[in-house]
Design an enzyme around this catalytic site. Structure first.
Site, mmCIF file in Angstrom:
data_model
loop_
_atom_site.group_PDB
_atom_site.id
_atom_site.type_symbol
_atom_site.label_atom_id
_atom_site.label_comp_id
_atom_site.label_asym_id
_atom_site.label_seq_id
_atom_site.Cartn_x
_atom_site.Cartn_y
_atom_site.Cartn_z
ATOM 1 N N LYS A 1 0.840 -1.206 0.000
ATOM 2 C CA LYS A 1 0.000 0.000 0.000
ATOM 3 C C LYS A 1 0.867 1.246 0.000
ATOM 4 O O LYS A 1 1.901 1.290 0.687
ATOM 5 C CB LYS A 1 -0.915 -0.026 1.232
ATOM 6 C CG LYS A 1 -1.958 1.077 1.269
ATOM 7 C CD LYS A 1 -2.846 0.967 2.513
ATOM 8 C CE LYS A 1 -3.913 2.040 2.576
ATOM 9 N NZ LYS A 1 -4.732 1.950 3.806
ATOM 10 N N SER B 1 -9.762 2.036 2.970
ATOM 11 C CA SER B 1 -8.877 2.773 2.094
ATOM 12 C C SER B 1 -7.881 1.891 1.333
ATOM 13 O O SER B 1 -7.306 2.337 0.349
ATOM 14 C CB SER B 1 -8.109 3.803 2.904
ATOM 15 O OG SER B 1 -7.211 3.167 3.804
ATOM 16 N N SER C 1 -9.889 -0.253 7.255
ATOM 17 C CA SER C 1 -9.312 -0.076 5.920
ATOM 18 C C SER C 1 -8.607 -1.296 5.330
ATOM 19 O O SER C 1 -8.272 -1.288 4.144
ATOM 20 C CB SER C 1 -8.335 1.104 5.915
ATOM 21 O OG SER C 1 -9.032 2.314 5.852
#
Lengths: 482, 93
Positions: A79, A153, A177
């Site tokens: 990420k 997210s 997330s």
């Protein structure tokens, strides 16, 4: 090559260890898959095909000499909120468009000097959002239906794993997330106990909530990636100085006699009927496998979302103060330093980041601190007490991960509150700091539904064992989405 | 109800520039969010201690010993305006 993409990370690792396959071949397969589907999905902010091949070659050399850890050869998606040495790290924000970190995040430590990385995955700006639409680099699309969001997210990580653009990914979870996008994309996602994985090199959002977690094809892969990332780190004073157990040992031992409580407050009408149905089915599957299943209350769960949306923005308003145009990132020139701060932050931050900074600053400002922030911290205590009570009677708590399946792109972008409701099932565990895992429980409306299992602090071995049994009961077979 | 003046004040505390449109929109959005949050105030928690860290960690100390860190030129590499081995900023007003 098609065949490689259908293997789990553990199977791939086994073939590499047995000399049947090189890490380079695995990296080539991942790169080719990224090339093939990235135009449709936008899972990545930055792809790193050449870096993956070079580093794969280095791991291959070491494989020949032995001593390579089982996770090192399996190409990884990271990420874009985790610092990666020499590879730009944007956090999905314009303010870090040209930022290249000087070191790797500690979570990557056990992958050696040069982790075999496919790329940096897309995300809501600074990890604030539940759809990956708040990215300055365009939304990511759900591989199950490209008109829908992948969740957020960590939506880029989830979409990449679901589509086979790599075998597994690291995400981060502040209020769901990792778990919510895993649920919406039909993969496994774990938020470990707070402090289990070092946050050093993770660009902070809510420092008392942020956790780095694995996003994988199945629970066994999840245990392996947790093994690779867990551990104390002197560079993160909040990381837990608690011994790391063997997460794969006992994983298949089943749930005979395990006490499982379904959380009443997270099974009400706020949750879509199809999602509740799949959750109940998985709970029944655990019962059939020998668990004792009952119902449990977390009375303050009704206040968790509200407390979260005070505490998290308060921490954001403090953490994002570091983006001021002085040491790194964007700077908009101005005559005086204060004007430079204001203009830089106005140009660099997107709408949701601005909203949360404002909300947090307001909640912490003189005259409102006690009414909002201090009260929210007390609600947090109540939620922890609720969990303590629940865990005196049950080993594992079960709920949906998200109130709905994946929604359409654009459906909630004009209504921040509707978006925040995506987090209702996820935030209680975040506030309590307990581990929580989402597994694919089945389909509703043809789209994947995630079921969440929660355990007490540092009970990941038991939680993973229960999740493994739940995954088998659900009988959801992973294969990369076309 | 959050006034435009309050929005400007909070933005200034946060050193955050906002366009006129953003200022107009922000008040209403913050109101809606705060309205939904309001219900935590109905709980009587006078005797409940606050939680700042979920594991109840308090201060974690280490020996204060110098150790090698990033070389200066590397640390300055990402800076928008490095000057004389330092981070330069506009006039401090």
């Amino acid at each position: 090559m098609e065949g490689l993409l259908n293997l789990t990370a553990r199977e791939l690792s086994g073939k590499i260890g047995a000399g049947e396959l090189s890490v380079r071949e695995a990296a080539e397969a991942a790169n080719a898959r990224v090339e093939e589907v990235e135009g449709d999905l936008n899972s990545f902010v930055t792809t790193t095909p050449e870096l993956a091949l070079t580093r794969a070659g280095r791991v291959d050399e070491r494989v020949r000499n032995g001593g390579v850890k089982p996770w090192e050869g399996v190409p990884l998606v990271v990420k874009d909120v985790l610092s990666t040495r020499g590879v730009r790290t944007t956090c999905g924000s314009k303010i870090l468009e040209d930022f290249t970190p000087l070191y790797d995040a500690s979570a990557l430590r056990s992958f050696g000097e040069s982790p075999v990385m496919v790329g940096k995955s897309n995300m809501d700006e600074f990890a604030m959002g539940s759809s990956t639409e708040n990215s300055a680099y365009g939304p990511t699309r759900n591989p199950w239906d490209t008109n829908r969001v992948p969740g957020g997210s960590s939506g880029g990580s989830a979409a990449a794993v679901a589509a086979g653009e790599g075998w597994w990914a690291l995400g981060t979870d502040t209020g769901g997330s990792v778990r919510q996008p895993a649920a919406l994309c039909g993969i496994v996602g774990l938020k470990p106990t707070y402090g289990r994985v070092s946050r050093y090199g993770l660009i902070s959002f809510g420092s008392s909530l942020d956790c780095i977690g694995p996003m994988t094809r199945d629970v066994r892969d999840c245990a392996l990636l947790l093994q690779a990332t867990a551990g104390h780190d002197p560079r993160d004073s909040t990381s837990a100085n608690v011994e790391v157990p063997d997460y794969l040992a006992g994983l298949e031992d089943g749930v005979e006699g395990l006490r499982v409580g379904v959380v009443t407050e997270l099974m009400d009408e706020r949750i879509d009927a199809g999602v509740r149905e799949v959750t109940s089915k998985v709970a029944a599957g655990l019962e059939a496998a020998g668990a004792e299943v009952g119902e449990v209350n977390l009375p303050h769960a009704y206040y968790a979302l509200e407390a979260y949306y005070i505490i998290a923005p308060a921490e954001v308003s403090s953490n994002l103060a570091r983006f001021d145009g002085v040491r790194y990132g964007l700077r908009v020139p101005a005559d005086g330093v204060h004007e430079m701060y204001r203009k830089t932050r106005e140009a660099g931050f997107g709408a949701e980041a601005k909203r949360r900074i404002m909300l947090g600053t307001y909640a912490l400002s003189s005259g409102y601190y006690d009414a909002y922030y201090a009260q929210a911290q007390k609600v947090r205590t109540k939620i922890i007490e609720d969990f303590r009570g629940a865990f005196s009677r049950y080993d594992v708590l079960v709920s949906p991960t998200s109130p709905s399946v994946a929604f359409e792109i654009g459906a909630k972008t004009d209504d921040p509150l509707a978006m925040y409701l995506q987090d209702i099932c996820a935030v209680p565990a975040s506030l309590a700091g307990v581990p929580a895992i989402s597994i694919p429980g089945g389909l509703s409306e043809g789209l994947p539904v995630g079921v969440q299992l929660m355990g007490d602090h540092f009970t990941e071995p038991m939680l993973l064992r229960a999740a493994r049994a739940a995954e088998q009961a659900a009988n959801f077979r992973f294969s990369p989405r076309p | 109800m959050i006034s435009e003046e309050q929005v400007r004040h909070v933005a200034s505390l946060a050193r955050l520039g906002l366009t006129e449109d953003e200022i107009k929109e922000m008040g209403g959005q913050l109101d809606a969010i705060l309205d939904s949050i309001e219900k935590i105030r109905e709980l009587d928690l006078a005797d409940t201690p606050p939680t700042a860290n979920p594991l109840n960690l308090s201060n974690v100390l280490r020996p204060d010993e110098p150790r090698p860190e990033l070389p200066r030129e590397e640390a300055l590499a990402p800076a928008p305006d490095p000057a004389d081995d330092l981070f330069a900023v506009p006039r401090i007003d």
